[in-house]
Design an enzyme around this catalytic site. Structure first.
Site, mmCIF file in Angstrom:
data_model
loop_
_atom_site.group_PDB
_atom_site.id
_atom_site.type_symbol
_atom_site.label_atom_id
_atom_site.label_comp_id
_atom_site.label_asym_id
_atom_site.label_seq_id
_atom_site.Cartn_x
_atom_site.Cartn_y
_atom_site.Cartn_z
ATOM 1 N N ASN A 32 0.801 -1.127 0.092
ATOM 2 C CA ASN A 32 -0.080 0.117 0.250
ATOM 3 C C ASN A 32 0.918 1.159 -0.069
ATOM 4 O OD1 ASN A 32 0.920 0.096 2.721
ATOM 5 N ND2 ASN A 32 -0.920 0.121 3.698
ATOM 6 N N LEU A 59 -3.493 -4.558 2.697
ATOM 7 C CA LEU A 59 -3.808 -6.046 3.219
ATOM 8 C C LEU A 59 -5.215 -5.904 4.167
ATOM 9 C CD1 LEU A 59 -0.559 -7.973 4.246
ATOM 10 C CD2 LEU A 59 -1.958 -7.891 2.144
ATOM 11 N N LYS A 84 6.512 -1.342 11.388
ATOM 12 C CA LYS A 84 7.831 -1.993 12.026
ATOM 13 C C LYS A 84 8.476 -1.320 13.172
ATOM 14 C CE LYS A 84 11.168 -0.547 8.927
ATOM 15 N NZ LYS A 84 12.341 -0.960 8.054
ATOM 16 N N SER A 124 10.818 -11.845 13.925
ATOM 17 C CA SER A 124 11.891 -11.157 14.228
ATOM 18 C C SER A 124 12.698 -11.582 15.686
ATOM 19 C CB SER A 124 11.607 -9.558 14.690
ATOM 20 O OG SER A 124 12.560 -9.077 15.687
ATOM 21 N N TYR A 151 4.726 -3.947 19.026
ATOM 22 C CA TYR A 151 5.204 -4.502 17.632
ATOM 23 C C TYR A 151 5.641 -5.653 17.827
ATOM 24 C CZ TYR A 151 8.710 -5.488 14.006
ATOM 25 O OH TYR A 151 9.527 -6.164 13.291
ATOM 26 N N LYS A 155 4.383 -9.610 16.268
ATOM 27 C CA LYS A 155 5.242 -10.629 15.759
ATOM 28 C C LYS A 155 5.023 -12.102 16.535
ATOM 29 C CE LYS A 155 7.045 -8.335 12.312
ATOM 30 N NZ LYS A 155 6.488 -8.751 10.935
ATOM 31 N N ASP A 297 15.599 -1.456 25.645
ATOM 32 C CA ASP A 297 16.843 -2.068 25.033
ATOM 33 C C ASP A 297 17.285 -3.237 25.624
ATOM 34 O OD1 ASP A 297 16.798 -0.723 22.578
ATOM 35 O OD2 ASP A 297 18.758 0.484 23.102
HETATM 36 P P1 NAD Z 1 9.637 -1.641 5.189
HETATM 37 O O1 NAD Z 1 8.903 -0.695 6.028
HETATM 38 O O2 NAD Z 1 10.581 -0.972 4.333
HETATM 39 O O3 NAD Z 1 8.636 -2.664 4.416
HETATM 40 C C1 NAD Z 1 7.382 -2.990 4.930
HETATM 41 C C2 NAD Z 1 6.235 -2.726 3.852
HETATM 42 O O4 NAD Z 1 5.242 -3.158 3.944
HETATM 43 C C3 NAD Z 1 6.448 -1.099 3.127
HETATM 44 O O5 NAD Z 1 6.776 -1.033 2.097
HETATM 45 C C4 NAD Z 1 5.015 -0.967 3.701
HETATM 46 O O6 NAD Z 1 4.493 -0.056 2.698
HETATM 47 C C5 NAD Z 1 4.153 -2.271 3.420
HETATM 48 N N1 NAD Z 1 3.019 -2.166 4.333
HETATM 49 C C6 NAD Z 1 2.735 -2.066 5.540
HETATM 50 N N2 NAD Z 1 1.390 -2.155 6.067
HETATM 51 C C7 NAD Z 1 0.719 -2.693 4.711
HETATM 52 C C8 NAD Z 1 -0.571 -3.000 4.517
HETATM 53 N N3 NAD Z 1 -1.496 -2.950 5.443
HETATM 54 N N4 NAD Z 1 -0.710 -3.326 3.409
HETATM 55 C C9 NAD Z 1 0.149 -3.424 2.299
HETATM 56 N N5 NAD Z 1 1.533 -3.217 2.539
HETATM 57 C C10 NAD Z 1 1.781 -2.749 3.882
HETATM 58 O O7 NAD Z 1 10.142 -2.500 6.370
HETATM 59 P P2 NAD Z 1 11.240 -3.677 6.169
HETATM 60 O O8 NAD Z 1 12.299 -3.496 7.106
HETATM 61 O O9 NAD Z 1 11.584 -4.298 4.988
HETATM 62 O O10 NAD Z 1 10.651 -5.000 7.145
HETATM 63 C C11 NAD Z 1 9.827 -6.133 6.382
HETATM 64 C C12 NAD Z 1 9.226 -6.968 7.255
HETATM 65 O O11 NAD Z 1 10.241 -7.418 8.205
HETATM 66 C C13 NAD Z 1 8.258 -6.189 8.216
HETATM 67 O O12 NAD Z 1 7.238 -7.204 8.577
HETATM 68 C C14 NAD Z 1 9.103 -5.935 9.554
HETATM 69 O O13 NAD Z 1 8.348 -6.161 10.860
HETATM 70 C C15 NAD Z 1 10.035 -7.235 9.537
HETATM 71 N N6 NAD Z 1 11.510 -7.053 10.337
HETATM 72 C C16 NAD Z 1 12.061 -5.995 9.866
HETATM 73 C C17 NAD Z 1 13.350 -5.718 10.679
HETATM 74 C C18 NAD Z 1 14.060 -4.675 10.436
HETATM 75 O O14 NAD Z 1 14.886 -4.184 11.227
HETATM 76 N N7 NAD Z 1 13.952 -4.043 9.278
HETATM 77 C C19 NAD Z 1 13.716 -6.837 11.850
HETATM 78 C C20 NAD Z 1 12.829 -8.076 11.913
HETATM 79 C C21 NAD Z 1 11.740 -7.851 11.108
HETATM 80 N N1 UFG Z 2 21.470 2.712 19.155
HETATM 81 C C1 UFG Z 2 22.088 3.686 19.612
HETATM 82 N N2 UFG Z 2 21.744 5.114 18.975
HETATM 83 C C2 UFG Z 2 20.735 5.036 18.069
HETATM 84 C C3 UFG Z 2 20.232 3.818 17.710
HETATM 85 C C4 UFG Z 2 20.636 2.576 18.138
HETATM 86 O O1 UFG Z 2 22.913 3.662 20.351
HETATM 87 O O2 UFG Z 2 20.592 6.088 17.534
HETATM 88 C C5 UFG Z 2 21.839 1.325 19.679
HETATM 89 C C6 UFG Z 2 20.654 0.689 20.565
HETATM 90 O O3 UFG Z 2 20.608 0.919 21.732
HETATM 91 C C7 UFG Z 2 21.187 -0.815 20.306
HETATM 92 C C8 UFG Z 2 22.096 -0.884 18.957
HETATM 93 O O4 UFG Z 2 22.183 0.399 18.554
HETATM 94 O O5 UFG Z 2 22.271 -1.275 21.197
HETATM 95 C C9 UFG Z 2 20.902 -1.347 17.703
HETATM 96 O O6 UFG Z 2 19.665 -0.618 17.815
HETATM 97 P P1 UFG Z 2 18.613 -0.714 16.655
HETATM 98 O O7 UFG Z 2 17.543 0.307 17.058
HETATM 99 O O8 UFG Z 2 19.181 -0.323 15.340
HETATM 100 O O9 UFG Z 2 18.064 -2.059 16.755
HETATM 101 P P2 UFG Z 2 17.366 -3.026 17.921
HETATM 102 O O10 UFG Z 2 18.304 -3.967 18.240
HETATM 103 O O11 UFG Z 2 16.819 -1.977 18.827
HETATM 104 O O12 UFG Z 2 16.102 -3.522 17.226
HETATM 105 C C10 UFG Z 2 16.102 -3.959 15.759
HETATM 106 C C11 UFG Z 2 14.762 -3.601 15.184
HETATM 107 C C12 UFG Z 2 13.622 -4.340 15.822
HETATM 108 C C13 UFG Z 2 13.953 -5.862 15.628
HETATM 109 C C14 UFG Z 2 15.276 -6.051 16.355
HETATM 110 C C15 UFG Z 2 15.703 -7.484 16.345
HETATM 111 O O13 UFG Z 2 14.400 -2.293 15.257
HETATM 112 O O14 UFG Z 2 12.246 -4.286 15.144
HETATM 113 O O15 UFG Z 2 16.348 -5.208 15.589
HETATM 114 O O16 UFG Z 2 15.518 -8.093 15.086
HETATM 115 F F1 UFG Z 2 12.911 -6.497 16.336
#
Ligand code: NAD
Ligand code: UFG
Length: 343
Positions: A32, A59, A84, A124, A151, A155, A297
């Site tokens: 979307n 969705l 996310k 995640s 969030y 998951k 954290d």
């Molecule tokens: P992202 O936001 O770049 O991608 C998610 C996509 O989903 C976006 O393009 C958004 O427009 C779309 N979207 C959200 N809600 C929607 C809906 N209702 N209908 C249709 N489209 C929708 O995020 P990402 O980093 O690519 O993450 C992808 C997936 O992986 C997510 O489910 C996220 O929770 C999971 N994940 C991400 C991380 C991370 O650190 N990036 C870590 C663990 C899990």
């Molecule tokens: N951190 C800083 N300064 C910042 C951002 C982060 O010091 O500005 C530190 C955090 O305290 C942590 C490390 O960098 O120690 C990583 O932080 P992130 O925010 O990059 O990642 P997290 O591990 O907190 O969480 C990420 C995603 C979650 C996911 C998780 C595990 O945000 O959605 O990884 O996959 F669930």
């Protein structure tokens, strides 16, 4: 084989579409665009010379989704679509549960109606909450009251929803992929992570300091019981992560029921180690200050990725230096991200 990728224009989705096309799959995307730009997919098509069918569908709109499944026949779904932002989810829990949980239920219902039986789901490492011991194996406890935000809870709830769905429909197959910390970008520098506003995550923040858009990094906590007092995480190159999805699809074709894999490298790096690697990759100095801990954290989190190795034949091949070099290439070639990306 034709794969539907939900959330395919986002960060991890666009990299996965590229790997799927390169592996010979046909790809359609439903998104979307609430947090992404279609430009990512235009670039993936350019890089691969292959077409992607795009459907701008939410969705939360089951009939719109059904129409997509009426138009095309899919062999499997990779489901990335979701919200996310950890901090945002604390202020907007109902939005997060509705989007992530209801959106996934709608998707499962449409898949079931159309006989599409294989799904790969973006879970995640956050489902592990506060780890009892490290490295984390897939059998580590996942207690919902140890997860610190809506969030993360969405998951874990979805892991249970998908397990229960599969148990009731044994012909279906589900891969739950627990990502550790995805970072970096495709080596071309054409696609990468494009956060809205000020980034919450470490690598996008550091990149924006390096490119001069943010003055300095705040390091959240210098007094953890870790190698240098700063938080330790398992950073994984987004291309390795994308390849993991292609390999999970192969595994689902063996009709395994529900499988769960950690996708991480098994290495934990501290914030200071990341800063230093990024300075080396970019040639820029990253100004930083150490401030108080961020609420929610944990000190350290890293994977035992051996199950994915033995069952998928998957190993993360790209190290921290390559993650930083590729992240920097993307950031310096696209200092403002994609044109018009969700802004
Ligand atoms: P992202 O936001 O770049 O991608 C998610 C996509 O989903 C976006 O393009 C958004 O427009 C779309 N979207 C959200 N809600 C929607 C809906 N209702 N209908 C249709 N489209 C929708 O995020 P990402 O980093 O690519 O993450 C992808 C997936 O992986 C997510 O489910 C996220 O929770 C999971 N994940 C991400 C991380 C991370 O650190 N990036 C870590 C663990 C899990
Ligand atoms: N951190 C800083 N300064 C910042 C951002 C982060 O010091 O500005 C530190 C955090 O305290 C942590 C490390 O960098 O120690 C990583 O932080 P992130 O925010 O990059 O990642 P997290 O591990 O907190 O969480 C990420 C995603 C979650 C996911 C998780 C595990 O945000 O959605 O990884 O996959 F669930």
């Amino acid at each position: 084989m034709h794969i539907l990728v939900t959330g395919g224009s986002g960060y991890i989705g666009s990299h996965t579409c590229l790997e799927l096309l390169q592996a010979g799959y046909q790809v359609s995307v439903v998104d979307n665009l609430c947090n992404s730009s279609q430009e990512s997919l235009a670039r993936v098509s350019r890089l691969t010379g292959k077409k992607i069918s795009f459907f701008r569908v939410d969705l939360l709109d089951p009939s719109g989704l059904d129409e997509v499944f009426q138009k095309q026949t899919f062999d499997a779904v990779i489901h990335f679509a979701g919200l996310k932002a950890v901090g945002e989810s604390v202020g907007k829990p109902l939005v997060y549960y509705q989007n992530n949980v209801t959106g996934t239920i709608n998707l499962c219902e449409v898949m079931q109606r159309h006989g599409v039986r294989d799904i790969v789901f973006s879970s995640s490492a956050t489902v592990y909450g506060i780890p009892e011991s490290l490295p984390l194996t897939e059998s580590a406890p996942t207690l919902i009251n140890l997860i610190t935000n809506p969030y993360g809870r969405s998951k874990l709830i979805l892991e249970f929803v998908l397990r229960d769905w599969q148990a009731a429909n044994p012909d279906f197959n589900v891969a739950l992929l627990r990502y550790f910390n995805p970072v970096g970008a495709h080596g071309s520098g054409e696609i990468g992570e494009d956060p809205n506003g000020i980034p919450n995550n470490l690598l996008p923040y550091v990149s924006q300091v390096a490119v001069g858009q943010l003055p300095r990094l705040k390091i959240f906590g210098g007094d953890y019981e870790t190698k240098d007092g700063t938080g330790v995480r398992d950073y994984i190159h987004v291309v390795d992560l994308a390849i993991g999805h292609v390999q999970a699809l192969d595994r689902l074709r063996q009709n395994p029921g529900v499988v769960t894999y950690n996708l991480g490298t098994g290495n934990g790096y501290s914030v200071l180690e990341v800063v230093s690697a990024f300075e080396k990759a970019s040639g820029q100095t990253i100004a930083y200050e150490i401030v108080g801990r961020r609420a929610g954290d944990i000190a350290a989190c890293y994977a035992d990725p051996s199950l994915a190795k033995s069952e998928l034949g998957w190993v993360a091949e790209r190290g921290l230096d390559e993650m930083c070099a590729d992240g920097w290439r993307w950031q310096s070639m696209n200092p403002h991200g994609f044109p018009m990306a969700g802004k």
